[in-house]
Design a protein around this motif. Sequence first.
Motif, short mmCIF file in Angstrom:
data_model
loop_
_atom_site.label_atom_id
_atom_site.label_comp_id
_atom_site.label_asym_id
_atom_site.label_seq_id
_atom_site.Cartn_x
_atom_site.Cartn_y
_atom_site.Cartn_z
N ASN A 169 0.84 -1.20 0.00
CA ASN A 169 0.00 0.00 0.00
C ASN A 169 0.88 1.25 0.00
OD1 ASN A 169 -2.30 1.54 -0.02
ND2 ASN A 169 -3.16 0.68 1.87
N ALA A 170 0.22 2.42 -0.01
CA ALA A 170 0.93 3.69 -0.09
C ALA A 170 1.84 3.91 1.12
CB ALA A 170 -0.07 4.83 -0.20
N ALA A 171 2.93 4.64 0.91
CA ALA A 171 3.88 5.01 1.97
C ALA A 171 4.36 3.79 2.75
CB ALA A 171 3.24 6.03 2.90
N ASN B 107 -3.27 -9.59 5.98
CA ASN B 107 -2.94 -8.18 5.79
C ASN B 107 -2.29 -7.65 7.06
OD1 ASN B 107 -3.54 -5.70 3.89
ND2 ASN B 107 -3.99 -4.98 5.96
N ILE B 108 -1.22 -6.88 6.91
CA ILE B 108 -0.56 -6.24 8.05
C ILE B 108 -0.56 -4.73 7.82
CG2 ILE B 108 1.57 -5.97 9.36
CD1 ILE B 108 2.33 -8.79 8.63
N GLN B 109 -1.07 -4.00 8.79
CA GLN B 109 -0.99 -2.54 8.77
C GLN B 109 -0.11 -2.12 9.93
OE1 GLN B 109 -3.96 0.47 10.32
NE2 GLN B 109 -4.48 0.57 8.15
N ALA B 110 1.04 -1.55 9.60
CA ALA B 110 2.01 -1.19 10.65
C ALA B 110 2.63 0.17 10.33
CB ALA B 110 3.10 -2.26 10.76
N ASN C 267 16.63 -21.95 6.44
CA ASN C 267 15.43 -22.67 6.88
C ASN C 267 14.24 -21.76 7.16
OD1 ASN C 267 16.34 -21.40 9.14
ND2 ASN C 267 16.73 -23.27 10.31
N GLU C 268 14.28 -20.51 6.67
CA GLU C 268 13.15 -19.61 6.83
C GLU C 268 13.12 -18.61 5.69
OE1 GLU C 268 13.73 -17.68 10.59
OE2 GLU C 268 15.04 -16.13 9.74
N ARG C 269 11.93 -18.01 5.49
CA ARG C 269 11.75 -16.95 4.49
C ARG C 269 11.35 -15.68 5.25
NH1 ARG C 269 7.08 -19.63 1.16
NH2 ARG C 269 6.63 -20.49 3.23
N LYS C 270 12.27 -14.78 5.42
CA LYS C 270 12.02 -13.61 6.26
C LYS C 270 12.07 -12.33 5.43
CE LYS C 270 13.30 -11.52 10.70
NZ LYS C 270 14.17 -11.63 11.88
N VAL C 271 11.06 -11.46 5.65
CA VAL C 271 11.01 -10.14 5.02
C VAL C 271 10.73 -9.11 6.10
CG1 VAL C 271 10.20 -11.10 2.83
CG2 VAL C 271 8.53 -10.27 4.51
N GLU C 272 10.97 -7.85 5.78
CA GLU C 272 10.75 -6.76 6.74
C GLU C 272 9.78 -5.74 6.13
OE1 GLU C 272 14.61 -5.22 7.56
OE2 GLU C 272 15.37 -7.10 8.39
N LEU C 273 8.75 -5.40 6.88
CA LEU C 273 7.69 -4.52 6.38
C LEU C 273 7.53 -3.30 7.26
CD1 LEU C 273 5.09 -4.01 4.56
CD2 LEU C 273 3.82 -5.18 6.40
N SER C 274 7.39 -2.14 6.63
CA SER C 274 6.89 -0.94 7.31
C SER C 274 5.76 -0.40 6.45
CB SER C 274 7.99 0.11 7.48
OG SER C 274 8.47 0.55 6.23
N GLY C 275 4.70 0.11 7.09
CA GLY C 275 3.53 0.54 6.34
C GLY C 275 2.50 -0.57 6.29
N GLU C 276 1.97 -0.85 5.10
CA GLU C 276 0.90 -1.84 4.97
C GLU C 276 1.15 -2.75 3.78
OE1 GLU C 276 -3.97 -2.12 5.25
OE2 GLU C 276 -3.04 -0.20 4.74
N GLY C 277 0.94 -4.04 3.99
CA GLY C 277 1.10 -5.01 2.92
C GLY C 277 0.12 -6.15 3.06
#
Length: 372
Positions: A189-191, A242-245, A203-213
């Motif tokens: 999402n935006a911003a 959905n994560i909004q952060a 042994n893991e799939r890790k990503v980092e999120l800020s905002g919303e995805g």
Amino acid sequence: MHKEEFKALSAKIADGSATDEEIVRFNAYYDALLASGGEVPAWPNEAALLEGIRRKTAPGRVTRFSWPKVAAAAAVVLAISAGIWMFVRNNAPSIVQARPERPLIQPGGNSAFLTLADGRRISLDDVQPGDVASQGNIRITKTDNGEVVYEARPAAEGSDGKPVWNELTTPRGGQFRLLLPDGTKVWLNAASALRFPAAFAGNERKVELSGEGYFEVAPDKSKPFIVQSPAQQVKVLGTHFNIQAYADEPLAKTSLLEGRVEVTAGNSSATLAPGQQSSLNAQTGELRSGPADVAAAAAWKNGFFVFNDTYLSDVIRQLSRWYDVKADYTNLPRIRYTGTIPRNVPLDKALTMLEITGNVQFDINQNTIHVK
């Protein structure tokens, strides 16, 4: 909405093939008809079927979407469908006084920057469909529908043996879709920003999120998928959520549509089932979970703002990010909205809908929304 379209939507809901967006449109149009004193289109032997479908999608009858009624006098009902919108407010119409002409501000669209491990920053707005870049054995392409795709062969690592990390960022007024090398689909999402390895090793799939995805995670029991945001971690095997952060939101919300996820924040954790949402208070660190309208939380990726008894301050925050404007939050009335607004309309039209249903008035001065 024409009779045939309404009929087609009812059939899709009846057989279970309707999307969340289609259920939103069905409910909105049905409520608008009733609010205006109109009758549901009645064709032979189908009126009873329509009412039965309506009961299936009414509050308390389905976890994928609910259309809650207003519980307090200060709340507002807003129903918008196919360019036709109706409103109800305490059973009496609102009166909006004449206002100065507002500037034309168009809605956001597909816009993002891709930052590669070597520091190259690529504007995806300017890239034509086809090859975007390559990193070792990783090929990055852009499809005709605007999605960025990572095609991985062996694990991508730098010369020091460490994973190669990339970052996709969207500006205010932007959104974008990404297909990760494991087949996981991400809507940003935006911003917002998503930092991820060009290929998943270990042994893991890790990503980092800020905002919303919004994530549709490809199943892989041997490699759990982990989304790390500033104050919490979400761990899954294969699911839709959905994560909004956002940093300017009081709560970090994780909404689960399918599968199962585990949310961890500090010493607290919560396991979510479909139809549930966790809320993390950024100030106190308190983590709560419970039932929620998760389809409404993810409606943005389908092109809608869906408000569920949402305070005006929250509504304005969402609009300001999508239309890339600022907002003045002083002296906001404590009214709440329930309903749907398409994300493809100009800001003036969206504000006009809110004005009529909420008996408030908006002005835009120096790219800032002011509430009168």
